[in-house]
Design a protein around this motif. Structure first.
Motif, mmCIF file in Angstrom:
data_model
loop_
_atom_site.group_PDB
_atom_site.id
_atom_site.type_symbol
_atom_site.label_atom_id
_atom_site.label_comp_id
_atom_site.label_asym_id
_atom_site.label_seq_id
_atom_site.Cartn_x
_atom_site.Cartn_y
_atom_site.Cartn_z
ATOM 1 N N GLY A 64 0.853 -1.241 -0.163
ATOM 2 C CA GLY A 64 0.071 0.085 0.033
ATOM 3 C C GLY A 64 0.919 1.425 -0.215
ATOM 4 O O GLY A 64 0.355 2.366 0.330
ATOM 5 N N ALA A 65 1.955 1.601 -0.410
ATOM 6 C CA ALA A 65 3.090 2.554 -0.463
ATOM 7 C C ALA A 65 2.942 2.847 -1.984
ATOM 8 O O ALA A 65 2.479 2.234 -2.843
ATOM 9 C CB ALA A 65 4.251 2.169 -0.131
ATOM 10 N N VAL A 66 3.147 4.074 -2.094
ATOM 11 C CA VAL A 66 3.288 4.825 -3.294
ATOM 12 C C VAL A 66 4.664 4.779 -4.034
ATOM 13 O O VAL A 66 5.463 5.259 -3.324
ATOM 14 C CB VAL A 66 2.521 6.234 -3.554
ATOM 15 C CG1 VAL A 66 2.770 7.028 -4.770
ATOM 16 C CG2 VAL A 66 1.221 6.277 -2.887
ATOM 17 N N VAL A 67 5.257 4.392 -5.126
ATOM 18 C CA VAL A 67 6.520 4.221 -5.626
ATOM 19 C C VAL A 67 6.329 5.776 -6.178
ATOM 20 O O VAL A 67 5.943 6.123 -7.297
ATOM 21 C CB VAL A 67 6.787 3.511 -6.619
ATOM 22 C CG1 VAL A 67 8.094 3.302 -7.300
ATOM 23 C CG2 VAL A 67 6.726 2.026 -5.947
ATOM 24 N N ASP A 68 7.324 6.502 -5.584
ATOM 25 C CA ASP A 68 7.274 8.002 -6.035
ATOM 26 C C ASP A 68 8.334 8.175 -7.399
ATOM 27 O O ASP A 68 7.990 8.853 -8.273
ATOM 28 C CB ASP A 68 7.745 8.939 -4.849
ATOM 29 C CG ASP A 68 7.544 10.289 -5.201
ATOM 30 O OD1 ASP A 68 6.469 10.816 -5.369
ATOM 31 O OD2 ASP A 68 8.686 11.039 -5.016
ATOM 32 N N THR A 69 9.386 7.722 -7.234
ATOM 33 C CA THR A 69 10.462 7.705 -8.170
ATOM 34 C C THR A 69 11.177 6.425 -8.067
ATOM 35 O O THR A 69 11.523 5.917 -7.341
ATOM 36 C CB THR A 69 11.538 8.864 -7.712
ATOM 37 O OG1 THR A 69 10.777 10.143 -7.797
ATOM 38 C CG2 THR A 69 12.562 9.346 -8.936
#
Length: 209
Positions: A64-69
C-alpha cells in the motif's frame, strides 16, 4: 541431493523451477522492505531497477505504498519499472526532489547512494541494499545529517522464505517476468558472461534444457 528436511521449503503447487530460483532475490527484497518500515500510503523511491529493485516495486504495491521515483541508468530496466506501473522513472543523474519517506538503494554504486540520500525527505529512511564492489560505501554526510536520516543496511535475509512463498502462492508477485534468458547446465559459463553484461534482468541455468 540429500539435504536436511528442516532446511527445505516446499514450493507451492504449480510453481515453476524459475519461480523457485527467484524466491531468494524475493527474500532479499522482502527483508529490505521490512527494514524500510514503510507504512500504508508512504512515498517510496528505488534507486536501481534490477531484479531486486523491481521486486521492491511489487512489494510496495502489496504494502500500500506509493512508488514515487525510480532511478535506473539502463533503458531496458527503466522500461521494466514503467511496465510495473511506475509513473516517474528517470535516468541516473537526473534532478531529484527530496520527498520520499523511504528510499531503497539497490545498486551498490557510490552515485546511487548519493541519489538515495538526495531523494529522502527530512526525517526519512534510507535502506542500503546494494553491495559495493570495493566494500566501501560513501555518502554526503552533511546532507544525511541535516535531514536527520535513518540509514539501514541489508545483509542477505533472515527466515523469510515462508512469507516469500506465500506471496508467490497468492499471486501477489510476478517472478516469471524477471527471467530474461535461460541456459543449459553445459552452457553455465556463457550464462555468467551474459549475466555480467547486464543486458537482461535475471538469468537462469536450467538443467532440463
Amino acid at each position: 541431493m540429500a539435504w536436511p528436511t528442516n532446511r527445505l521449503f516446499p514450493l507451492p503447487e504449480g510453481a515453476t523451477p524459475d519461480e523457485g530460483a527467484l524466491l531468494e532475490p524475493l527474500g532479499v527484497a522482502l527483508h529490505s522492505w521490512d527494514l524500510g518500515h514503510a507504512r500504508l500510503g508512504d512515498r517510496v523511491s528505488i534507486v536501481g531497477a534490477g531484479p531486486i529493485g523491481l521486486l521492491l516495486i511489487q512489494l510496495a504495491a502489496v504494502g500500500g505504498a506509493v512508488v514515487d521515483t525510480v532511478v535506473e541508468p539502463l533503458a531496458h530496466r527503466r522500461d521494466a519499472a514503467t511496465g510495473l506501473g511506475c509513473g516517474h522513472v528517470v535516468d541516473a543523474g537526473a534532478a531529484l526532489e527530496p520527498h520520499s519517506d523511504v528510499v531503497f538503494e539497490v545498486s551498490g554504486q557510490r552515485d546511487a547512494v548519493r541519489e538515495a540520500i538526495e531523494l529522502a525527505r527530512p526525517g526519512g529512511r534510507v535502506v542500503l541494499v546494494g553491495i559495493p564492489d570495493d566494500d566501501t560505501t560513501t555518502f554526503p554526510a552533511a546532507t544525511a545529517r541535516r535531514k536527520g536520516l535513518t540509514i539501514a543496511i541489508v545483509r542477505r535475509m533472515p527466515d523469510v522464505y515462508p512469507r516469500a512463498i506465500d506471496l508467490l502462492a497468492r499471486g501477489q508477485v510476478d517472478l516469471a517476468s524477471l527471467v530474461s534468458r535461460r541456459f543449459a547446465l553445459n552452457d553455465a559459463a556463457d550464462a555468467f558472461r551474459y549475466a555480467s553484461g547486464r543486458t537482461g534482468l535475471k538469468t537462469v541455468i536450467d538443467p532440463g534444457l
